[in-house]
Scaffold this motif. Sequence first.
Motif, short mmCIF file in Angstrom:
data_model
loop_
_atom_site.label_atom_id
_atom_site.label_comp_id
_atom_site.label_asym_id
_atom_site.label_seq_id
_atom_site.Cartn_x
_atom_site.Cartn_y
_atom_site.Cartn_z
N UNK A 1 0.80 -1.23 0.00
CA UNK A 1 0.00 0.00 0.00
C UNK A 1 0.83 1.28 0.00
N UNK A 2 1.79 1.54 0.88
CA UNK A 2 2.21 0.81 2.06
C UNK A 2 1.55 1.38 3.32
N UNK A 3 1.26 0.49 4.25
CA UNK A 3 0.63 0.83 5.52
C UNK A 3 1.72 1.01 6.58
N UNK A 4 1.57 2.00 7.43
CA UNK A 4 2.50 2.17 8.54
C UNK A 4 2.48 0.90 9.40
N UNK B 1 -6.36 2.53 13.07
CA UNK B 1 -5.37 3.30 13.82
C UNK B 1 -4.04 3.36 13.07
N UNK B 2 -3.63 2.22 12.48
CA UNK B 2 -2.40 2.23 11.68
C UNK B 2 -2.52 3.17 10.49
N UNK B 3 -3.70 3.16 9.85
CA UNK B 3 -3.93 4.06 8.71
C UNK B 3 -3.84 5.52 9.15
N UNK B 4 -4.42 5.85 10.29
CA UNK B 4 -4.41 7.23 10.78
C UNK B 4 -3.00 7.66 11.17
N UNK B 5 -2.26 6.75 11.81
CA UNK B 5 -0.87 7.06 12.14
C UNK B 5 -0.09 7.37 10.86
N UNK B 6 -0.31 6.55 9.82
CA UNK B 6 0.36 6.80 8.54
C UNK B 6 -0.03 8.15 7.95
N UNK C 1 -0.96 10.92 9.52
CA UNK C 1 -0.38 12.05 10.26
C UNK C 1 1.15 12.00 10.25
N UNK C 2 1.71 10.82 10.46
CA UNK C 2 3.17 10.66 10.54
C UNK C 2 3.83 11.06 9.21
N UNK D 1 2.13 10.18 -0.58
CA UNK D 1 1.39 9.00 -0.99
C UNK D 1 1.09 8.09 0.19
N UNK D 2 2.04 7.97 1.11
CA UNK D 2 1.81 7.18 2.32
C UNK D 2 0.64 7.77 3.10
N UNK D 3 0.62 9.09 3.20
CA UNK D 3 -0.46 9.77 3.91
C UNK D 3 -1.79 9.58 3.19
N UNK D 4 -1.80 9.79 1.88
CA UNK D 4 -3.05 9.71 1.14
C UNK D 4 -3.63 8.31 1.13
N UNK D 5 -2.77 7.31 1.00
CA UNK D 5 -3.28 5.93 0.96
C UNK D 5 -3.88 5.52 2.30
#
Length: 539
Positions: A229-232, A286-291, A293-294, A313-317
């Motif tokens: 994706x990539x997911x945090x 939660x992992x998606x939201x961390x990605x 913001x982070x 892209x990490x943020x948008x995905x």
Amino acid sequence: MTLMLLVLIPVIAALGVIGTPRQHVKWVALIATVINFLYSVILAYAFKGWGEGGFFFVKSFNWLESFGVSLGVGADSVSMLLVLLSTMLMPLCVWGSFSAIQTRVKEYYAWLLVIEAAMIGVFIARDLIFFYICFEFTLIPMYFLIALFGSNPMTRVRTATKFFIYTFTGSILTLAGLIYVAWACASQNAGVWTFDIGTLTAFAADGGLTAREQGWILLAMLAGFGVKIPLFPVHTWLPLAHTEAPTAGSVILAAVLLKLGTYGLYRFLLPIVPDAVITYGPAIAVLAIIGILYAALICWVQTDVKRLVAYSSVSHLGFCVLGLIALNPLGLQGSVLYMINHGLSTGALFFLIGMVYERYHTRDMNEMGGLARRMPVWSTFMVFFVLASVGLPGLNGFVSEFLCLIAAFTATPDNAAYPGVLGPWYAAIAGVGMIFAAMYLLIMVGKVVFGPLKEPRRHAHDHDVVTLPADLTAREIGVLAPLAVLCVVLGFQPGIVTSAMEPAIEETLAVYPERVLAVEEIQTAGAQSSSMTEVAIDG
């Protein structure tokens, strides 16, 4: 008419490139990708699934029949939309590379054609093994595109290797989880193996897997699809790969390859392990939201404009994943629309960065600025696509982000139509990411486009340098214009896409309302029992 031609046309063209004279290679690749796009448009016109559920153009070719493996293909409305995105972008990637690639041109265009075939194979596959082969095969051409044509000769091989190891390792775990589903299905079917995706999905929907099994399979799927994706926190390969990849490689990565992960979640995770998604959905969100913001915070401190767009892209995905986990039609419509919109706007940003890099051979915001004075046409496109990425109302990015956030906001257990496992807090915190995106992207535009003119000293590269005019050529405008038009069309008329895929999405979500309510009743009963026990103990 058959979907397999969408895979065969680029494969045949890739083989033909090998025997083509060097000066004609790029034109062979361009003609092949245009033909494939036109064929996909013809298929889309003949497609009977717009606004309907189910799969069309379904065909199965015998392969390893004794093992239950076939070359099964078919497409629903979601698959067809992503196929159109892929075939539309490939001619632009080839055309946009005409001046950038001057060495090893046969290898470059051959790998572009091969990766197109693999990507389309993922979206049309109706057999698990065929899907996995195409899913994994995308790694090989992208590895060579980065390793041979990366911007930094000192680090490009290492970056390509990291990209390959990350994604291949995760995909192996995903294969193990999917093979387990096939084994469980065979165990209940007198030992007859099948890898037909529809059969395996129906088996799982009928309760063929226990809650414990679903939990492990969910973890296995996230290992492969989450990396893609990539997911945090398995995202660290992406900024490196984007920074090193040639322009077309970055466009393909952002626009299509990342969507293989979210498509995998849509096609396999949601229908096969619904109970596990309900249980662990909040953790995935939660992992998606961390990605979200982070990665947005990391974008603030970037000086390399290409790395900044890569982290974005990490943020948008993250919004895509959040929409999927909302488990309601708004969320899935927003997520799929986001896949398309991100491919258009972020792909265009990588094209624009590549066009500047061809002229100045730098991506450092400290070395260039005020380019509106030197490149007004380029700057106009840059501002336009940044506003699309920010989510300006009237452009494509706004609708998809809004749908994903509204879906997460309403994804509560008391939602009568589509109860969910998220709620307002998830949407509120993720919404901060939209504010961060506006800040870092507009700051980037302010530095690069506006202000006093600052140009780096032009210098030769390690390959033949093609002299380009200061502003965009007609060819470069031709690459960007279709993307700009689609951003406006989908901004004003998103219903063209959302209404087309609504029935297919409702089929995917059909198993969820009753299951979410059942889980909520169990949790409520458990909480009441615990409360009564505490009262009895106190008494």
